[in-house]
Enzyme design. Structure first.
Site, PDB file in Angstrom:
ATOM      1  N   SER B 159      -2.569  10.025   2.654  1.00 14.21           N
ATOM      2  CA  SER B 159      -3.659  11.039   3.192  1.00 14.21           C
ATOM      3  C   SER B 159      -3.339  10.990   4.723  1.00 14.21           C
ATOM      4  CB  SER B 159      -5.093  10.171   3.189  1.00 14.21           C
ATOM      5  OG  SER B 159      -4.591   9.081   3.355  1.00 14.21           O
ATOM      6  N   ARG B 237       2.866   0.575  10.318  1.00 16.50           N
ATOM      7  CA  ARG B 237       2.959  -0.750  11.001  1.00 16.50           C
ATOM      8  C   ARG B 237       4.214  -1.283  11.531  1.00 16.50           C
ATOM      9  NH1 ARG B 237      -1.763   0.081  11.033  1.00 16.50           N
ATOM     10  NH2 ARG B 237      -3.534  -1.191  10.000  1.00 16.50           N
ATOM     11  N   GLU B 266       2.593  -7.540  17.974  1.00 14.93           N
ATOM     12  CA  GLU B 266       1.396  -6.735  18.987  1.00 14.93           C
ATOM     13  C   GLU B 266       0.542  -8.015  19.678  1.00 14.93           C
ATOM     14  OE1 GLU B 266      -0.584  -3.963  16.648  1.00 14.93           O
ATOM     15  OE2 GLU B 266       1.251  -2.528  16.308  1.00 14.93           O
ATOM     16  N   HIS B 284      -1.295   0.617  19.654  1.00 13.78           N
ATOM     17  CA  HIS B 284      -1.698   0.719  18.201  1.00 13.78           C
ATOM     18  C   HIS B 284      -3.139   1.572  18.703  1.00 13.78           C
ATOM     19  CE1 HIS B 284      -2.191  -1.623  14.064  1.00 13.78           C
ATOM     20  NE2 HIS B 284      -2.781  -0.564  14.427  1.00 13.78           N
TER      21      HIS B 284
END
Lengths: 320, 320
Positions: B159, B237, B266, B284
């Protein structure tokens, strides 16, 4: 050895710098800025027989300059915008003018969308935040705003503006525009004035050329109509915005942000903008990619060659 | 007074922070991180009867955590990615999982395009150049590169990936992709491996989720196949890329640039990247706009309300 056709250059031109070797194999350039003489004297001494000028934005081709160049029949500028050239005087003297036509349009449109995304999504300010090493110590950075659904007003729906619209449709924006006249071939909503457009939009993207009519078109009243959530992107020319008022509106939060590729007094940028996180600044580079510059070089050469061999110019500026 | 249904929260969740008042009018939150007890003891003491968990990426919902929560039947995560949740263990224990579904997809896709434009057109580095006051003294900044005509490879045509494709079509890019399987409904060219995709593209945009199959999928060999003119955008990711190799390739010029919204550890970003002009860094935030966060809040509430009233969940993660 064949003598190469002479071309006058008053100030450094990017294309000549980048493609000097290829250019100099075809033309002999008279470079005014390399002469120790004052420009007027240089023109009187060297340029009495020169028939063509190569120039760039920021090199004014005024009636005064032209008065020293009785033989000139062609002005080639490497840009799309021709506001640095006194067109009325050129038409009066039967001098042809060529520009970069649509060579840069896609890149300028891309830059408009890129700067809008950068402002809305805080791309440059978040990049600064990370480079400052702040992420591990502070999770609290403001959220960005979604591009989809924004009401975007395009000021000047020409070859650049229509490409901006095409791109923003793919992001789900609602697009409207103002232009000298309503265009029948577009589905976008037309507003007859920039003030009405601003009143009905979240974003204004300035894609028009600089003329007496568009100078300071984006004034205090238009910014007030755009409102505190509004964003202005300028990929046209600096003086289309009243820059002093823009700085004031940004500092006071009268509008939400701006993406500026052009300024009133380039290369000088108002220092008040340097500390603002809701502003993205670009050094008049919207048009300049490697690919577009190569195309512009080829077009400039083609125009000069056509002129010197008596053929039709490829991208003449039309006297409307 | 009606007792509100209890929801366990192990670590701070953005939605809860942003919509605390609205959330707390509907649910009673057990906040593990606000307790002085160690988490395990907190769970043993307070969470024996709790039926629902609200969590976020970076809060591991492991089999160990779940073993302390015998009554849990639902895990709601505020993100689209569910790699922080042990799905196999959830399926085994008949625990339902809901995610943010497609709430963030458009914004993530927008950010992918925004970072690609920022890298190609040097938007952040030119902004730094201007803010440093360098423009009046130096006309020599490198040219950007045109987005139109670029061969862009989308890794994961789900998507998000399909929305990236739709946007880049409007810029005139040539789009191809790799995915677990070839999709019949797209005109884009399919490559069965990411290595073949990289060999045939100028740009890779990582839009896939993190799984055992995609971890370190972008390794040294894939970057070599992409080549010295290649650009990588990661909106998936961090661990999809072998980050050490990426840093090495960027420092050595083995690839041309990168736009990174996600990182392996992160909030820690490799410091070697902070000095690079051909890199755009983002904390992010690809998913997080005001509009999308509001939608995600509404969806999380709707899932919890459906669960507590015995109705079907709105965005269950399916056990494939």
């Amino acid at each position: 050895m064949v003598e190469l056709p002479q071309v006058l250059v008053l100030r450094p031109v990017l294309l000549l710098k980048m493609f000097e070797k290829q250019f100099q194999s075809k033309f002999s350039f008279l470079k005014a800025w390399e002469s120790p003489m004052p420009t007027t004297l240089f023109l009187k001494t060297h340029a009495q027989s020169v028939k063509a000028i190569l120039c760039t934005a920021g090199t004014p081709i005024t009636s005064d300059v032209l008065s020293h160049l009785p033989a000139v029949q062609l002005v080639v500028t490497e840009n799309t915008g021709v506001d640095h050239i006194d067109l009325q005087e050129c038409w009066r003297l039967k001098i042809s003018v060529t520009n970069a036509a649509t060579v840069f349009c896609e890149d300028v449109a891309d830059m408009g969308v890129g700067m809008l995304l950068a402002v809305l999504r805080r791309i440059c300010s978040d990049d600064r935040f990370l480079r400052g090493g702040l992420w591990p110590n502070s999770g609290d950075i403001p959220l960005g705003s979604k591009l989809g659904g924004k009401r975007v007003g395009i000021v000047g729906l020409g070859s650049i503006g229509s490409k901006v619209g095409k791109r923003l449709e793919a992001f789900g924006c609602n697009i409207s525009y103002t232009s000298r006249k309503k265009k029948s071939e577009t589905p976008y909503l037309f507003y007859p004035t920039v003030h009405e457009l601003a009143s009905n939009c979240n974003v204004l993207i300035l894609c028009c050329s600089l003329t007496d009519q568009t100078r300071h078109m984006i004034n205090k009243e238009v910014m007030a109509a755009l409102g505190k959530e509004g964003i202005i992107i300028n990929i046209g020319r600096g003086p289309i915005i009243d820059e002093k008022e823009l700085v004031k509106c940004l500092l006071e939060g009268q509008i939400a942000g701006a993406g500026l590729d052009v300024f009133e007094n380039e290369p000088y940028v108002p220092k008040e903008l340097f500390g603002l996180e809701n502003v993205v600044l670009s050094p008049h580079r919207a048009a300049f990619t490697e690919e577009a510059i190569l195309n512009a070089f080829q077009l400039a050469v083609a125009n000069l060659e056509a002129f010197f061999s008596g053929k039709p110019l490829l991208s003449p500026v039309i006297n409307e």
